[in-house]
Design a protein around this motif. Structure first.
Motif, PDB file in Angstrom:
ATOM      1  N   UNK A 132      -1.007  -2.193   3.366  1.00 59.34           N
ATOM      2  CA  UNK A 132      -0.433  -1.009   2.717  1.00 59.34           C
ATOM      3  C   UNK A 132      -0.518  -1.140   1.200  1.00 59.34           C
ATOM      4  N   UNK A 133      -0.200  -2.325   0.689  1.00 56.55           N
ATOM      5  CA  UNK A 133      -0.299  -2.551  -0.758  1.00 56.55           C
ATOM      6  C   UNK A 133      -1.733  -2.342  -1.243  1.00 56.55           C
ATOM      7  N   UNK A 134      -2.703  -2.793  -0.461  1.00 54.55           N
ATOM      8  CA  UNK A 134      -4.103  -2.566  -0.817  1.00 54.55           C
ATOM      9  C   UNK A 134      -4.468  -1.096  -0.832  1.00 54.55           C
ATOM     10  N   UNK A 139      -5.647   3.865  -3.980  1.00 56.59           N
ATOM     11  CA  UNK A 139      -5.266   5.237  -4.311  1.00 56.59           C
ATOM     12  C   UNK A 139      -4.881   5.369  -5.784  1.00 56.59           C
ATOM     13  N   UNK A 140      -4.186   4.379  -6.307  1.00 60.41           N
ATOM     14  CA  UNK A 140      -3.696   4.451  -7.692  1.00 60.41           C
ATOM     15  C   UNK A 140      -4.741   4.015  -8.718  1.00 60.41           C
ATOM     16  N   UNK A 141      -5.878   3.469  -8.257  1.00 59.30           N
ATOM     17  CA  UNK A 141      -6.893   2.963  -9.176  1.00 59.30           C
ATOM     18  C   UNK A 141      -6.481   1.655  -9.823  1.00 59.30           C
ATOM     19  N   UNK A 142      -5.628   0.903  -9.143  1.00 60.80           N
ATOM     20  CA  UNK A 142      -5.100  -0.344  -9.694  1.00 60.80           C
ATOM     21  C   UNK A 142      -6.030  -1.520  -9.415  1.00 60.80           C
ATOM     22  N   UNK A 143      -6.104  -2.449 -10.353  1.00 57.90           N
ATOM     23  CA  UNK A 143      -6.704  -3.744 -10.078  1.00 57.90           C
ATOM     24  C   UNK A 143      -5.764  -4.439  -9.088  1.00 57.90           C
ATOM     25  N   UNK A 144      -6.342  -5.150  -8.144  1.00 54.79           N
ATOM     26  CA  UNK A 144      -5.547  -5.698  -7.043  1.00 54.79           C
ATOM     27  C   UNK A 144      -5.582  -7.219  -7.066  1.00 54.79           C
ATOM     28  N   UNK A 145      -4.405  -7.829  -7.130  1.00 55.12           N
ATOM     29  CA  UNK A 145      -4.275  -9.281  -7.067  1.00 55.12           C
ATOM     30  C   UNK A 145      -3.501  -9.600  -5.792  1.00 55.12           C
ATOM     31  N   UNK A 191      -8.546 -11.630  -6.581  1.00 51.38           N
ATOM     32  CA  UNK A 191      -8.510 -10.513  -7.511  1.00 51.38           C
ATOM     33  C   UNK A 191      -9.622  -9.534  -7.178  1.00 51.38           C
ATOM     34  N   UNK A 192      -9.328  -8.248  -7.282  1.00 52.93           N
ATOM     35  CA  UNK A 192     -10.399  -7.265  -7.134  1.00 52.93           C
ATOM     36  C   UNK A 192     -10.159  -6.097  -8.065  1.00 52.93           C
ATOM     37  N   UNK A 193     -11.221  -5.517  -8.555  1.00 55.07           N
ATOM     38  CA  UNK A 193     -11.136  -4.344  -9.417  1.00 55.07           C
ATOM     39  C   UNK A 193     -10.909  -3.107  -8.564  1.00 55.07           C
ATOM     40  N   UNK A 194     -10.435  -2.012  -9.199  1.00 52.76           N
ATOM     41  CA  UNK A 194     -10.243  -0.784  -8.420  1.00 52.76           C
ATOM     42  C   UNK A 194     -11.568  -0.257  -7.904  1.00 52.76           C
ATOM     43  N   UNK A 195     -11.512   0.373  -6.750  1.00 49.98           N
ATOM     44  CA  UNK A 195     -12.734   0.914  -6.140  1.00 49.98           C
ATOM     45  C   UNK A 195     -13.212   2.132  -6.893  1.00 49.98           C
TER      46      UNK A 195
END
Length: 195
Positions: A132-134, A139-145, A191-195
């Motif tokens: 869900x966090x992913x 959706x928010x365009x956030x970088x994901x850690x 770590x991943x950048x926003x899609x």
């Protein structure tokens, strides 16, 4: 450009002594902490209004540092207030659709945020599945850690000053004084950048 004001935005039941948000609020320069009227039975309209007031008190741009339900509160801000945000560190977001007392914050907005954001989530957070966090991050365009086995990233999961979080905060343009314990990332961080 002057360093942005850091807005500390706790989640449901507040962030008590020893929580990294409290430690940061006590030690970082240019910090405002959001104080809600009711930490136990949160109401979206009043939580968003209090966050908006706090942002408006800041003299210039702000970086929001939100934990848990604070993350969801930030996504409900009106556009005119959101424009003041330079960046946001969104840590261990809540899932209000899975917990009745937080239901007033559902549905969670699923649109791109108008500022840079970093979302940090744990593989075993009891309050929000990492999947869900992913989805929020996409959706928010956030970088994901993604942290492995970091719980709710709070005192109960062993997170005190949390140097990785300070490093992420600094990457958003916030002033972190020299001498603060900025350490290498926690083992298992992905770590991943926003899609």
């Amino acid at each position: 450009m002057p360093s942005p004001t850091v807005i500390i935005l706790p989640g449901w039941r507040n962030s008590g002594p020893g929580h990294w948000q409290t430690l940061w609020a006590d030690s970082l320069p240019s910090v405002l902490r959001v104080e809600q009227d009711d930490w136990v039975a949160p109401v979206r309209q009043s939580w968003v209004a209090r966050l908006s007031e706090t942002i408006e008190q800041a003299p210039g741009p702000v970086v929001v540092v939100a934990h848990s339900l604070g993350c969801i509160t930030a996504t409900h801000l009106p556009p005119a207030i959101a424009q003041r945000i330079h960046g946001a560190l969104l840590v261990a977001p809540a899932d209000p659709e899975r917990r009745g007392v937080l239901a007033d914050f559902a549905p969670v907005p699923y649109q791109r945020l108008p500022y840079r954001s970093i979302l940090v989530a744990s593989s075993n957070d009891p309050y929000c599945p990492v999947r869900t966090a992913g989805a929020y991050a996409r959706a928010w365009g956030s970088e994901f850690v993604r942290l492995n086995d970091a719980g709710h990233i709070n005192v109960d999961s062993g997170h005190g000053p949390w140097p990785l979080g300070l490093a992420l905060l600094q990457s958003l343009g916030a002033e972190v004084p020299a001498g603060s314990r900025l350490a290498e990332p926690v083992d298992g961080a992905a770590y991943s950048s926003p899609a």
